[in-house]
Design a protein around this motif. Structure first.
Motif, PDB file in Angstrom:
ATOM      1  N   VAL A 264       0.834  -1.208   0.000  1.00 37.15           N
ATOM      2  CA  VAL A 264       0.000   0.000   0.000  1.00 37.15           C
ATOM      3  C   VAL A 264       0.867   1.255   0.000  1.00 37.15           C
ATOM      4  N   ARG A 265       2.079   1.142  -0.534  1.00 35.02           N
ATOM      5  CA  ARG A 265       2.920   2.336  -0.669  1.00 35.02           C
ATOM      6  C   ARG A 265       2.288   3.283  -1.693  1.00 35.02           C
ATOM      7  N   GLY A 266       2.294   4.551  -1.369  1.00 31.23           N
ATOM      8  CA  GLY A 266       1.714   5.531  -2.279  1.00 31.23           C
ATOM      9  C   GLY A 266       0.215   5.453  -2.398  1.00 31.23           C
ATOM     10  N   ASN A 267      -0.435   4.720  -1.498  1.00 27.76           N
ATOM     11  CA  ASN A 267      -1.901   4.591  -1.521  1.00 27.76           C
ATOM     12  C   ASN A 267      -2.505   5.637  -0.598  1.00 27.76           C
TER      13      ASN A 267
ATOM     14  N   SER B 224       1.391   6.389   2.117  1.00 32.33           N
ATOM     15  CA  SER B 224       0.297   5.543   2.615  1.00 32.33           C
ATOM     16  C   SER B 224      -0.519   6.346   3.617  1.00 32.33           C
ATOM     17  N   ALA B 225      -1.800   6.549   3.324  1.00 32.03           N
ATOM     18  CA  ALA B 225      -2.607   7.422   4.183  1.00 32.03           C
ATOM     19  C   ALA B 225      -3.999   6.855   4.394  1.00 32.03           C
ATOM     20  N   SER B 226      -4.628   7.270   5.495  1.00 34.94           N
ATOM     21  CA  SER B 226      -6.038   7.017   5.764  1.00 34.94           C
ATOM     22  C   SER B 226      -6.372   5.524   5.746  1.00 34.94           C
TER      23      SER B 226
ATOM     24  N   LYS C 139       7.766   5.496   7.505  1.00 39.89           N
ATOM     25  CA  LYS C 139       6.603   5.982   8.259  1.00 39.89           C
ATOM     26  C   LYS C 139       5.509   6.502   7.335  1.00 39.89           C
ATOM     27  N   THR C 140       4.255   6.226   7.701  1.00 46.27           N
ATOM     28  CA  THR C 140       3.113   6.611   6.871  1.00 46.27           C
ATOM     29  C   THR C 140       2.744   8.082   7.052  1.00 46.27           C
ATOM     30  N   PHE C 141       1.746   8.511   6.294  1.00 47.84           N
ATOM     31  CA  PHE C 141       1.356   9.934   6.216  1.00 47.84           C
ATOM     32  C   PHE C 141       0.781  10.476   7.527  1.00 47.84           C
ATOM     33  N   GLY C 142      -0.173   9.751   8.125  1.00 44.67           N
ATOM     34  CA  GLY C 142      -0.766  10.190   9.389  1.00 44.67           C
ATOM     35  C   GLY C 142      -2.106  10.890   9.242  1.00 44.67           C
TER      36      GLY C 142
ATOM     37  N   GLU D 154       4.813   3.874  12.317  1.00 44.28           N
ATOM     38  CA  GLU D 154       6.206   3.492  12.102  1.00 44.28           C
ATOM     39  C   GLU D 154       6.282   2.047  11.610  1.00 44.28           C
ATOM     40  N   PRO D 155       7.161   1.765  10.647  1.00 36.70           N
ATOM     41  CA  PRO D 155       7.333   0.376  10.209  1.00 36.70           C
ATOM     42  C   PRO D 155       8.018  -0.444  11.296  1.00 36.70           C
TER      43      PRO D 155
END
Length: 506
Positions: free
Chosen positions: A276-279, A334-336, A357-360, A397-398
């Protein structure tokens, strides 16, 4: 019955206050009062003897009296809005459209929430944005949000014009075709960025970590909503299935189920990577259905927190999980809904998260129709991870942190004059990173154009059939960027995917 009559009384009170000067408000008051009267008549009952008897002839209780006082107080506060409307409508130096005043008032109320995800969308905007979920649309192919008051790219869509032009997560869009959009409503800004297939749009970008603004031209195209991609990798005699989800739209869950079934039954996979990278997210129901394949009914896959603080856990109906290992790939794009999936897979499923780390984004929005084709898209809940963590503006965080090669993060090269020996700057540093990334050794990546950098440029120009000058002109920069796009897309350079496969079968 008394309560409905009470509402009519309040509406009548407001009508007396503002009279004929409030044409629009007066219409609404009459409509609401008529509706209330009709409901009152329908709630009167006729008994077997034919007598018309009211359900409730009692006097208001003390509690109802207090509620009445509170309603009067609220209507008194609302009267200020109506007063402002009347003053502007009757006294402003130019004619003002009634609709613009009403929509401006709605937008003003939403602006006070200081929430970039709560917005007003007029009828035209609603129709255009429904396209992005249902089928396809024309534009650059990037999910955007408001971050620190600026329109910011959450993630470019896979294979979109935005991705091909080198736009990246967290890029801030300052101007669109020379027009400054700072402070502009998100949906107004997006409508400027979108456009007909084949037309160009020039975006002025502020990229974190760089001082110079970037000018990026993107050629708009049709952006199909294909959201699920599958592939197979053989690792030490074992078969890994890879399912990439680029967003969560109406058909995503069904497409994912079909892809998973095929991998399990036809390919007989030994492990699975969910990417889900860039999702940037999407429909909540879509991610719920996907999680139903992996998270058992023993643990919640998400919690929803209401405005009163009540937390409601959500569970699947799954009895048993998968008997093969799974890893999830995440990054800053990766967000939401992607973060809901990642958090559930990690905290409830105990699966590793690989990447950065994701978007948040930890809130849930609902589009609430206004009755005329327009919507208010309003934040109605916070979502929490299975363990009750709120990741809003923090990200996830991964469990296995992995950065991509440096050239993945190289900025586009803006060449106003040819870059040559003894020059310095961010553009040269980007070119050096790119050269190094595709196998040419510039000797350094600090932005100083020395003799070794010149030799690397000459070697690149020779191999690409370009004029060998040792200088980076527009043509050389363009071909170099094309090579980098291909290198970024190559699985051979994807450290995060390689690590996920390694973790899968360790």
């Amino acid at each position: 019955m008394y309560m409905k009559g009470r509402n009519v009384a309040i509406l009548f009170f407001v009508a007396m206050l503002f009279g004929a000067g409030m044409a629009y408000a007066g219409t609404q008051i009459v409509e609401k009062a008529d509706s209330a009267d009709q409901e009152t008549e329908e709630n009167d009952q006729i008994d077997e003897d034919g007598d018309n008897r009211s359900q409730d002839n009692s006097q208001p209780s003390e509690e109802e009296k207090l509620e009445l006082i509170e309603d009067y107080r609220q209507m008194g506060a609302f009267s200020k809005v109506l007063q402002a409307y009347s003053i502007i409508q009757n006294n402003y130096v130019e004619d003002v459209k009634e609709e613009e005043l009403i929509e401006g008032a709605i937008q003003g109320m939403l602006d006070t929430l200081d929430d970039p995800y709560s917005v007003y969308m007029d009828k035209e905007t609603v129709e255009q944005f429904n396209d992005a979920i249902e089928s396809s649309f024309e534009g650059i192919g990037a999910e955007v949000s408001i971050v620190d008051g600026r329109v910011t790219i959450v993630a470019p869509i896979k294979d979109s014009p935005a991705e091909k032009a080198g736009l990246k997560p967290n890029d801030q869009i300052i101007e669109v075709d020379g027009e400054n959009i700072e402070g502009m409503d998100l949906y107004d800004a997006v409508l400027k960025i979108r456009g007909e297939k084949g037309t160009p749009v020039t975006l002025t970008i502020k990229r974190p970590g760089t001082e110079e603004l970037l000018e990026v031209e993107v050629i708009r195209d049709t952006i199909p909503i294909e959201t699920v991609y599958t592939s197979i990798k053989e690792v030490n005699g074992q078969t890994a299935g890879i399912i990439e989800i680029t967003s969560f739209s109406e058909n995503t869950a069904a497409d994912f189920s079909s892809a998973l079934k095929k991998l399990e039954e036809e390919e007989q996979i030994d492990g699975l990577v969910i990417d889900v990278r860039g999702n940037p997210g999407g429909l909540f129901t879509s991610v719920e259905n996907i999680l139903g394949h992996f998270i058992t009914k023993d643990d919640p896959y998400v919690q929803i927190e209401k405005r009163d603080g009540e937390k409601v856990p959500y569970y699947s109906d799954l009895n048993e999980g998968k008997d093969y290992p799974i890893a999830v790939l995440i990054d800053e794009g990766s967000a939401s809904a992607s973060e809901i999936l990642a958090a559930a897979m990690n905290e409830a499923g105990d699966y590793p998260l690989v990447g950065t780390k994701t978007f948040g984004k930890g809130t849930v929005q609902q589009a609430i129709p206004m009755g005329d084709g327009s919507d208010i898209k309003l934040t109605i809940y916070k979502w929490l991870t299975p363990e009750g963590n709120w990741i809003h503006e923090k990200g996830i965080e991964p469990t296995v942190p992995v950065e991509q090669p440096e050239f993945f993060y190289a900025n586009p090269i803006q060449v106003e004059e040819s870059l040559s020996s003894d020059m310095t700057g961010d553009q040269i540093a980007s070119a050096q990173l790119m050269l190094k990334g595709i196998g040419y050794d510039p000797g350094r990546t600090d932005g100083y154009f020395d003799d070794k950098t010149e030799q690397a440029v000459k070697a690149f120009q020779q191999d690409q059939g370009l004029q060998v000058t040792g200088q980076i002109d527009n043509r050389t920069a363009s071909v170099l960027e094309q090579q980098i796009v291909e290198a970024v897309r190559s699985e051979e350079n994807d450290r995060q995917l390689k690590k996920a496969l390694e973790v899968l079968f360790q």
